[in-house]
Write a protein that holds these residues in place. Structure first.
Motif, PDB file in Angstrom:
ATOM      1  N   GLU A  72       0.849  -1.182   0.000  1.00 23.96           N
ATOM      2  CA  GLU A  72       0.000   0.000   0.000  1.00 23.96           C
ATOM      3  C   GLU A  72       0.889   1.238   0.000  1.00 23.96           C
ATOM      4  N   ALA A  73       0.287   2.415  -0.221  1.00 26.91           N
ATOM      5  CA  ALA A  73       1.056   3.657  -0.188  1.00 26.91           C
ATOM      6  C   ALA A  73       1.787   3.781   1.141  1.00 26.91           C
ATOM      7  N   GLY A  74       3.067   4.068   1.082  1.00 29.01           N
ATOM      8  CA  GLY A  74       3.850   4.176   2.302  1.00 29.01           C
ATOM      9  C   GLY A  74       4.609   2.915   2.611  1.00 29.01           C
ATOM     10  N   LEU A 107      -3.157   8.544   7.366  1.00 29.46           N
ATOM     11  CA  LEU A 107      -4.265   8.718   6.431  1.00 29.46           C
ATOM     12  C   LEU A 107      -3.970   9.842   5.447  1.00 29.46           C
ATOM     13  N   LYS A 108      -3.384  10.923   5.931  1.00 28.59           N
ATOM     14  CA  LYS A 108      -3.053  12.052   5.068  1.00 28.59           C
ATOM     15  C   LYS A 108      -2.033  11.674   4.000  1.00 28.59           C
ATOM     16  N   LEU A 109      -1.252  10.634   4.279  1.00 32.24           N
ATOM     17  CA  LEU A 109      -0.267  10.149   3.313  1.00 32.24           C
ATOM     18  C   LEU A 109      -0.874   9.120   2.356  1.00 32.24           C
ATOM     19  N   VAL A 162      -8.365   9.719  -1.557  1.00 31.73           N
ATOM     20  CA  VAL A 162      -7.464  10.817  -1.887  1.00 31.73           C
ATOM     21  C   VAL A 162      -7.813  11.373  -3.256  1.00 31.73           C
ATOM     22  N   GLU A 163      -7.956  12.673  -3.349  1.00 32.66           N
ATOM     23  CA  GLU A 163      -8.224  13.334  -4.624  1.00 32.66           C
ATOM     24  C   GLU A 163      -7.223  14.461  -4.816  1.00 32.66           C
ATOM     25  N   HIS A 164      -6.556  14.454  -5.973  1.00 35.69           N
ATOM     26  CA  HIS A 164      -5.552  15.471  -6.291  1.00 35.69           C
ATOM     27  C   HIS A 164      -4.497  15.562  -5.193  1.00 35.69           C
ATOM     28  N   GLY A 165      -4.133  14.398  -4.646  1.00 35.66           N
ATOM     29  CA  GLY A 165      -3.077  14.347  -3.653  1.00 35.66           C
ATOM     30  C   GLY A 165      -3.487  14.708  -2.246  1.00 35.66           C
ATOM     31  N   ALA A 166      -4.769  14.989  -2.014  1.00 33.08           N
ATOM     32  CA  ALA A 166      -5.235  15.397  -0.684  1.00 33.08           C
ATOM     33  C   ALA A 166      -6.283  14.427  -0.150  1.00 33.08           C
TER      34      ALA A 166
END
Length: 283
Positions: A11-13, A136-138, A174-178
């Motif tokens: 997963e991301a990270g 989560l923000k990542l 996440v949309e557009h990196g956020a």
């Protein structure tokens, strides 16, 4: 030739690992002498298809598809999907909410809760329950089997258990990196989340997002079409539009006034009947 490949993708990270299934189809291109000149490879992810091999998961996703098709608001989509997932997994609470990344708050309109479990509807300050919001923000998938044993929640474990969240999974949207939203699945007791459960949770999150986006796009199209018709009906000129194959999908009132044709008489391909027979093909 065709091959089925099984991958384990991070997963991301890079902290959580979930299996991914891929179908790879390789087609050789032969030269005049019969030797392989090159190979064309087509790769398709088949994770969702593998999920549905089990009868229970197949029924869950089939039921979800049927239910989401007729819903009209993002709130209804989030709740109905949460209810189906919560019932299938036998968890304490499932919901879909938006995230304010400045205040680190979760806003939930309506969540699904098992009998006796308190709702999270309203606003929740996530920092009161640990610092998993940072992951989560990542864009990281949060999988916690025991809030006492995870460094992100250990200091707030008692507060989490009081909210029937001794174990939980959070899927970030996440949309557009956020980070904009999250699907949360809470379990009152400690739980060893299986790979199949995690894949199902992620698939439901993806379908919620897709269904909600479809509603948004449909609403935007309706608004755009209404604005278009308001403008064209007020214009003194004739306005009409045709699809690439010549099918007429709109003409304004001025068209009817000029041609004398009643409404709907020239819809589709019938508009060409307004031209002399010899000119219709060219027109």
């Amino acid at each position: 030739m065709a091959a089925m490949r099984y991958d384990v993708a991070p997963e991301a990270g890079g902290t959580n690992f979930l299996p991914r299934y891929w179908r790879s189809v390789n087609t050789p291109v032969l030269a005049a002498d019969g030797k392989v000149r090159c190979i064309i490879q087509s790769v398709e992810e088949m994770t969702a298809a593998f999920l549905t091999r089990g009868r229970g998961m197949r029924e869950v996703l089939s039921n979800l598809t049927d239910v989401l098709r007729d819903l009209k608001t993002p709130e209804d989509i989030g709740y109905q999907a949460a209810a189906i997932l919560g019932d299938a997994l036998g968890t304490s609470r499932v919901g879909f909410g938006t995230i304010d990344t400045v205040r680190d708050t979760l806003h939930v309109v309506r969540d699904w809760c098992a009998d006796g479990v308190e709702t999270l509807a309203g606003q929740t300050e996530l920092r009161h329950y640990g610092h998993f919001i940072d992951d989560l923000k990542l864009g990281k998938l949060i999988v916690i089997g025991d809030v006492d044993q995870d460094s992100r929640t250990a200091q707030a474990a008692a507060a989490l258990r009081e909210r029937s969240a001794g174990a939980f999974v959070n899927v970030p949207v996440v949309e557009h990196g956020a980070l904009v939203a999250v699907l949360f699945v809470n379990n009152a007791a400690v739980r060893d989340w299986s790979v199949e459960e995690l894949l199902l949770i992620k698939e439901v999150a993806a379908r919620i997002r897709t269904a909600s986006e479809r509603l948004r796009v449909t609403a935007a199209l309706r608004e755009s079409e209404a604005r278009f018709r308001l403008i064209t009906e007020a214009m003194p000129q004739m306005v009409w539009s045709n699809l690439p194959d010549g099918y007429n999908d709109y003409h304004n009132e001025q068209w009817h006034g000029f041609t004398g044709a009643p409404r709907n008489a020239t819809d589709g391909h019938r508009w060409s009947e307004m031209f002399p027979p010899d000119d219709r093909a060219r027109a």
